[in-house]
Design a protein around this motif. Structure first.
Motif, PDB file in Angstrom:
ATOM      1  N   LYS C 183       0.841  -1.191   0.000  1.00 19.20           N
ATOM      2  CA  LYS C 183       0.000   0.000   0.000  1.00 19.20           C
ATOM      3  C   LYS C 183       0.877   1.241   0.000  1.00 19.20           C
ATOM      4  CE  LYS C 183      -4.001  -1.641   2.650  1.00 19.20           C
ATOM      5  NZ  LYS C 183      -5.228  -0.883   2.399  1.00 19.20           N
ATOM      6  N   SER C 184       0.287   2.369  -0.379  1.00 19.27           N
ATOM      7  CA  SER C 184       0.961   3.654  -0.225  1.00 19.27           C
ATOM      8  C   SER C 184       0.913   4.023   1.249  1.00 19.27           C
ATOM      9  CB  SER C 184       0.233   4.740  -1.027  1.00 19.27           C
ATOM     10  OG  SER C 184       0.671   4.730  -2.356  1.00 19.27           O
ATOM     11  N   ILE C 185       2.074   4.277   1.835  1.00 17.46           N
ATOM     12  CA  ILE C 185       2.109   4.582   3.269  1.00 17.46           C
ATOM     13  C   ILE C 185       3.104   5.694   3.570  1.00 17.46           C
ATOM     14  CG2 ILE C 185       1.515   2.220   3.973  1.00 17.46           C
ATOM     15  CD1 ILE C 185       4.538   1.887   4.714  1.00 17.46           C
ATOM     16  N   ILE C 186       2.961   6.256   4.773  1.00 13.31           N
ATOM     17  CA  ILE C 186       4.029   7.062   5.365  1.00 13.31           C
ATOM     18  C   ILE C 186       4.822   6.079   6.220  1.00 13.31           C
ATOM     19  CG2 ILE C 186       4.586   8.940   6.972  1.00 13.31           C
ATOM     20  CD1 ILE C 186       3.146  10.111   4.633  1.00 13.31           C
ATOM     21  N   PRO C 187       6.029   5.686   5.800  1.00 12.13           N
ATOM     22  CA  PRO C 187       6.772   4.693   6.594  1.00 12.13           C
ATOM     23  C   PRO C 187       7.179   5.279   7.945  1.00 12.13           C
ATOM     24  CG  PRO C 187       7.734   4.977   4.393  1.00 12.13           C
ATOM     25  CD  PRO C 187       6.779   6.105   4.606  1.00 12.13           C
ATOM     26  N   THR C 188       7.044   4.473   8.995  1.00 16.08           N
ATOM     27  CA  THR C 188       7.400   4.937  10.338  1.00 16.08           C
ATOM     28  C   THR C 188       8.481   4.072  10.994  1.00 16.08           C
ATOM     29  OG1 THR C 188       5.555   3.659  11.204  1.00 16.08           O
ATOM     30  CG2 THR C 188       5.164   6.006  10.835  1.00 16.08           C
ATOM     31  N   GLN C 189       8.493   2.786  10.672  1.00 16.72           N
ATOM     32  CA  GLN C 189       9.455   1.857  11.277  1.00 16.72           C
ATOM     33  C   GLN C 189       9.831   0.766  10.284  1.00 16.72           C
ATOM     34  OE1 GLN C 189       6.369   1.429  14.061  1.00 16.72           O
ATOM     35  NE2 GLN C 189       7.778   1.229  15.803  1.00 16.72           N
ATOM     36  N   ILE C 190      10.995   0.159  10.497  1.00 12.64           N
ATOM     37  CA  ILE C 190      11.302  -1.074   9.766  1.00 12.64           C
ATOM     38  C   ILE C 190      11.739  -2.134  10.779  1.00 12.64           C
ATOM     39  CG2 ILE C 190      11.981   0.122   7.629  1.00 12.64           C
ATOM     40  CD1 ILE C 190      14.923  -0.771   8.409  1.00 12.64           C
ATOM     41  N   THR C 191      11.523  -3.398  10.421  1.00 13.19           N
ATOM     42  CA  THR C 191      11.976  -4.504  11.264  1.00 13.19           C
ATOM     43  C   THR C 191      12.931  -5.360  10.446  1.00 13.19           C
ATOM     44  OG1 THR C 191       9.923  -4.546  12.523  1.00 13.19           O
ATOM     45  CG2 THR C 191      11.244  -6.545  12.572  1.00 13.19           C
ATOM     46  N   ALA C 214      13.002   6.437   0.710  1.00 10.07           N
ATOM     47  CA  ALA C 214      11.627   6.538   0.205  1.00 10.07           C
ATOM     48  C   ALA C 214      11.716   7.068  -1.224  1.00 10.07           C
ATOM     49  CB  ALA C 214      10.823   7.494   1.076  1.00 10.07           C
ATOM     50  N   ILE C 215      11.135   6.317  -2.169  1.00 10.52           N
ATOM     51  CA  ILE C 215      11.193   6.729  -3.581  1.00 10.52           C
ATOM     52  C   ILE C 215       9.906   7.483  -3.923  1.00 10.52           C
ATOM     53  CG2 ILE C 215      11.373   5.903  -5.964  1.00 10.52           C
ATOM     54  CD1 ILE C 215      12.760   3.364  -4.772  1.00 10.52           C
ATOM     55  N   HIS C 216      10.053   8.739  -4.330  1.00 11.17           N
ATOM     56  CA  HIS C 216       8.869   9.569  -4.589  1.00 11.17           C
ATOM     57  C   HIS C 216       8.329   9.370  -5.997  1.00 11.17           C
ATOM     58  CE1 HIS C 216       9.975  11.397  -0.896  1.00 11.17           C
ATOM     59  NE2 HIS C 216      11.143  11.798  -1.378  1.00 11.17           N
ATOM     60  N   ASP C 217       9.253   9.186  -6.962  1.00 11.83           N
ATOM     61  CA  ASP C 217       8.829   9.058  -8.360  1.00 11.83           C
ATOM     62  C   ASP C 217       9.508   7.817  -8.928  1.00 11.83           C
ATOM     63  OD1 ASP C 217       8.486   9.192 -11.096  1.00 11.83           O
ATOM     64  OD2 ASP C 217       8.581  11.390 -11.140  1.00 11.83           O
ATOM     65  N   ALA C 240      14.469  10.333  -4.496  1.00  5.45           N
ATOM     66  CA  ALA C 240      14.307   9.512  -3.288  1.00  5.45           C
ATOM     67  C   ALA C 240      14.865  10.277  -2.083  1.00  5.45           C
ATOM     68  CB  ALA C 240      15.042   8.185  -3.434  1.00  5.45           C
ATOM     69  N   THR C 241      14.375   9.932  -0.889  1.00  4.87           N
ATOM     70  CA  THR C 241      14.812  10.594   0.338  1.00  4.87           C
ATOM     71  C   THR C 241      15.327   9.558   1.329  1.00  4.87           C
ATOM     72  OG1 THR C 241      13.027  12.185   0.040  1.00  4.87           O
ATOM     73  CG2 THR C 241      14.059  12.124   2.218  1.00  4.87           C
ATOM     74  N   LEU C 242      16.490   9.828   1.903  1.00  2.00           N
ATOM     75  CA  LEU C 242      17.012   8.942   2.950  1.00  2.00           C
ATOM     76  C   LEU C 242      16.153   9.138   4.201  1.00  2.00           C
ATOM     77  CD1 LEU C 242      19.349   7.039   3.959  1.00  2.00           C
ATOM     78  CD2 LEU C 242      20.535   9.108   4.698  1.00  2.00           C
ATOM     79  N   ILE C 243      15.463   8.086   4.632  1.00  2.07           N
ATOM     80  CA  ILE C 243      14.573   8.229   5.794  1.00  2.07           C
ATOM     81  C   ILE C 243      15.073   7.450   7.013  1.00  2.07           C
ATOM     82  CG2 ILE C 243      12.480   8.833   4.510  1.00  2.07           C
ATOM     83  CD1 ILE C 243      11.635   5.895   4.608  1.00  2.07           C
ATOM     84  N   ILE C 264       8.449  11.332   6.182  1.00  2.00           N
ATOM     85  CA  ILE C 264       8.096  12.088   4.977  1.00  2.00           C
ATOM     86  C   ILE C 264       6.646  12.543   5.096  1.00  2.00           C
ATOM     87  CG2 ILE C 264       9.781  11.029   3.439  1.00  2.00           C
ATOM     88  CD1 ILE C 264       7.572   9.070   2.570  1.00  2.00           C
ATOM     89  N   THR C 265       6.267  13.550   4.317  1.00  2.00           N
ATOM     90  CA  THR C 265       4.905  14.095   4.443  1.00  2.00           C
ATOM     91  C   THR C 265       3.938  13.469   3.444  1.00  2.00           C
ATOM     92  OG1 THR C 265       5.699  15.933   3.126  1.00  2.00           O
ATOM     93  CG2 THR C 265       5.511  16.298   5.493  1.00  2.00           C
ATOM     94  N   ASN C 266       4.457  13.058   2.268  1.00  2.10           N
ATOM     95  CA  ASN C 266       3.577  12.427   1.284  1.00  2.10           C
ATOM     96  C   ASN C 266       3.803  10.921   1.270  1.00  2.10           C
ATOM     97  OD1 ASN C 266       2.260  14.743   0.212  1.00  2.10           O
ATOM     98  ND2 ASN C 266       4.225  15.293  -0.731  1.00  2.10           N
ATOM     99  N   PRO C 267       2.731  10.147   1.267  1.00  2.00           N
ATOM    100  CA  PRO C 267       2.883   8.694   1.280  1.00  2.00           C
ATOM    101  C   PRO C 267       3.616   8.195   0.041  1.00  2.00           C
ATOM    102  CG  PRO C 267       0.587   9.308   0.900  1.00  2.00           C
ATOM    103  CD  PRO C 267       1.317  10.558   1.245  1.00  2.00           C
ATOM    104  N   ILE C 268       4.347   7.112   0.197  1.00  2.00           N
ATOM    105  CA  ILE C 268       5.073   6.506  -0.925  1.00  2.00           C
ATOM    106  C   ILE C 268       4.738   5.021  -0.986  1.00  2.00           C
ATOM    107  CG2 ILE C 268       7.036   8.111  -0.961  1.00  2.00           C
ATOM    108  CD1 ILE C 268       7.708   4.847   0.652  1.00  2.00           C
ATOM    109  N   GLN C 269       4.933   4.417  -2.166  1.00  2.00           N
ATOM    110  CA  GLN C 269       4.691   2.978  -2.273  1.00  2.00           C
ATOM    111  C   GLN C 269       5.963   2.228  -2.679  1.00  2.00           C
ATOM    112  OE1 GLN C 269       1.188   1.850  -4.493  1.00  2.00           O
ATOM    113  NE2 GLN C 269       1.137  -0.145  -3.498  1.00  2.00           N
TER     114      GLN C 269
END
Lengths: 330, 330, 330
Positions: C183-191, C214-217, C240-243, C264-269
């Motif tokens: 899904k398109s999400i605002i990522p918050t954590q990774i495991t 996070a890849i925007h385009d 892309a943005t280093l998150i 990030i402010t805009n969700p990414i997939q």
């Protein structure tokens, strides 16, 4: 009486001054003695009270000492038990965890498990939802070589994997799933499982109302539907008995075991689940896993023949081979 | 002495009446004084006892107060520990559960796991049971399009899945399973696992008596059997050493780890399990999972070279790639 | 005063012997009375102390009795709670175990899970390590018919199985893994998860330093790399943005969840993991499982539209079908 004597002493006119002085001394001594005597008597009385009080105190102390001893022993015992509990919890937990997982959580044989020998009767089972990729998705998936998976088949509902998406994607919000169980049984319970709500993207595709039918005559039952005379989903099911009717709520526990409301007398090997509605998704219903529990025919035969509670049946066994053997034997 | 004086007083013939009256008064007072004095002495004596008793009581009270204080503190501590235990149990359990499952329950590396690089040596492994569908089953399965699964292959015995039926269906009640382990090791333990009895349809297909052989020379060993000179199941196994001999009882725990009775000195990579008997099923034996634990050759080399207890070997790694690398290196 | 009277008595010259004897008796009696009186007074005083002490003792006893009662009640309560804890632990543990496992341990939806709809973007993912069997191994594997498995593909990193070897064998010690999330999400954590060290043959192949982008385009991002202008592994990543930027240490817990350092402010997939280094293996890096947690776009839209904390989104659902639906909707 002493009072009178003193009065008499004082009334002697003929007493000399010395005599009188003596008498005064007597009286003084007498009074002091009397006073002290009274004090003494008072002390004697209070003394007895104090003695009684004190011996009561000693009894109390002895009682308290015993209570303390027992409290102290209990506390020591509790403390030791507590310590041993704390020490053994990891071991205990590991054991329970192992037991729980080695028993597939529910702890009951599942006669609907595919690996155990159960099968989906495809002709008597509703359609699987199929995705039609269009427009941007189609182009993108070609561009990036992503495989578009079709909806997963009904066998997903009788396989143990229950990660997100590992479910049968039944088309629509109602439909049927028909199974040949691993053995002939008297069904007693069913277990329904949906992905835990905590890790679900949404629970609207979870099944909600479900009916369970025991099929007595699979041939006759099949011909009703396979010839196309009758719709798969319906209220009247000839050659079958409604044995349970449940609501599954995925917002509670992900695993829910229901007692069937009606116990049939003759064992059956074919069962149908009729999903009446889901929790809101209009396109498809995700069925993660359905289990069927019950008493196998072999156990019933043993009970009839031997008239005892023989729980082991060493002539039959689990595994994919069992289903067919049982049929041959009958 | 006072007694004598009084007697003397009373013997004075010449005493007048008044004098006599005085004397009587004296005597009376004297007696009362004496009586009170005795009472007083008695009280004095008892007093000391009471004082001693009382000061003992005060000591007792002070002791009791200390005991109470310590009991009370212990109780508070116990109570707090208890509360914190109750609070932390879920967390603790989740952690232990995670640890247990992330460690595949047993917590020991399994050198027989297929995904870890182990392989079944098919030529040195017994036949798999195959079902011959006949009569009604054959007809029915055609009619309803049910696929009849053949018995599952020996690789099931070295794969982690252990749901009902996810086992190697070895033909008969005795046979052999030969493995190439993921690494060269000194085997120390094996773990045998059958479906938990609680969810088994029956446990008669469980293996019972098992022998473990370390194969020293796989080429020579193979040629003995592959040429057909020797039966796979047998007492004498040239180029191999019997390192363990166990009875597995599925009515106990489903997972059982056994210490090997004989430790070999040179590491081996080929191992054979000889199943001597199962729990009653005459047709087939279901082997859910067998694990092999031990000390890898890399660790042994480190120990020899460095003469220390180096437990990490950063030049080697798990995974399906490792097996071959080790062979190349040797 | 009494003293003076006695002196006066003794000074009477005219007193006869008898008189004198009487006087001596008086004096004697007087002294004894006085002595006893003093004793009595002393006792009276001590008596009051004792009385006070005793009534204090009685208060103490009553206090102690109350403390004992409360200690005893607390102990009984603790003991009962303890017993009930001991009794309920198995049930509790089974429930927590079930919950833990039904929630895939971490208890957060995993938008990177393949079965949930996520996909590996192969063109934007590093090469898989491939084994070249040579010499003895090649001959032996032919002789014994052992299949040589190639290294496992990147999809292993987004599948739940994590037994030894069930990982993506990425070539070398650095590389990238690019995913299309479910899904398109605002990522918050990774495991990140590696095989537990207790059952690992070695942990040198575990990833160590990892960067999350996070890849925007995705189109523009892809064209940078697919045309071959840019190396997959690198510091600068346009579109892309280093998150997040983490070190994973497999000697700690096998499962580690990290909070992303940048929201990030805009969700990414689309998301890319750049492995910067592993724990020492020069040939390959084993990636067992990577999960991505976050807030889905559907939930964000609800929040924007309704301005409330609606945690349910009954119009969307998990499963492999969801990904594409979302794209269509957007």
């Amino acid at each position: 009486m002493n009072k009178l004597n003193i009065d008499r002493l004082l009334s002697f006119e003929e007493n000399t001054d010395d005599q009188q002085q003596n008498i005064i001394n007597y009286i003084d001594l007498h009074n002091r003695q009397k006073e002290d005597h009274e004090k003494l008597e008072e002390i004697k009385n209070q003394w007895d009270n104090l003695q009684n009080g004190f011996s009561q105190t000693e009894k109390d102390l002895s009682y308290i000492t015993n209570v303390l001893k027992s409290l102290s022993q209990n506390q020591e015992r509790l403390s030791k038990e507590y310590e041993s509990l704390v020490e053994t919890i990891p071991e205990q937990v590991a054991e329970i965890t192992e037991r729980t997982f080695r028993q597939d959580i529910v702890g009951l044989p599942d006669y609907a498990l595919e690996s155990g020998g159960a099968r989906v009767i495809s002709k008597l089972t509703s359609e699987t939802y199929k995705l039609q990729p269009e427009g941007f998705v189609g182009i993108l998936s070609n561009l990036l070589h992503i495989a578009i998976k079709p909806g997963r088949p009904p066998t997903e509902a009788i396989q143990p994997a229950v990660h997100a998406g590992e479910c049968w994607a039944m088309k629509g919000s109602s439909g049927v799933l028909t199974l040949k169980l691993a053995k002939s049984i008297i069904p007693t319970q069913i277990t329904i499982e949906h992905l835990a709500k905590e890790i679900s993207f949404s629970i609207s595709s979870s099944l909600r109302f479900i009916e369970v039918y025991a099929i007595h005559d699979i041939k006759a039952f099949s011909s009703e539907y396979i010839t196309g005379n009758r719709s798969l989903v319906g209220k009247e099911k000839p050659y079958a008995t409604l044995i349970g009717n449940f609501e599954y709520d995925p917002s509670k526990k992900s695993l829910q075991t229901f007692d069937l409301q009606r116990l049939i007398t003759n064992p059956i090997q074919y069962i149908q689940f009729q999903i009446m509605d889901n929790w809101g998704n209009p396109d498809y219903t995700c069925i993660y896993r359905i289990r069927v529990h019950g008493t196998p025919v072999s156990l019933l035969q043993n009970n009839n023949n031997n008239n005892n509670n023989n729980n082991n049946n060493n002539n039959h066994d689990d595994g994919p081979l069992e289903t067919e053997k049982l049929i041959k034997e009958n």
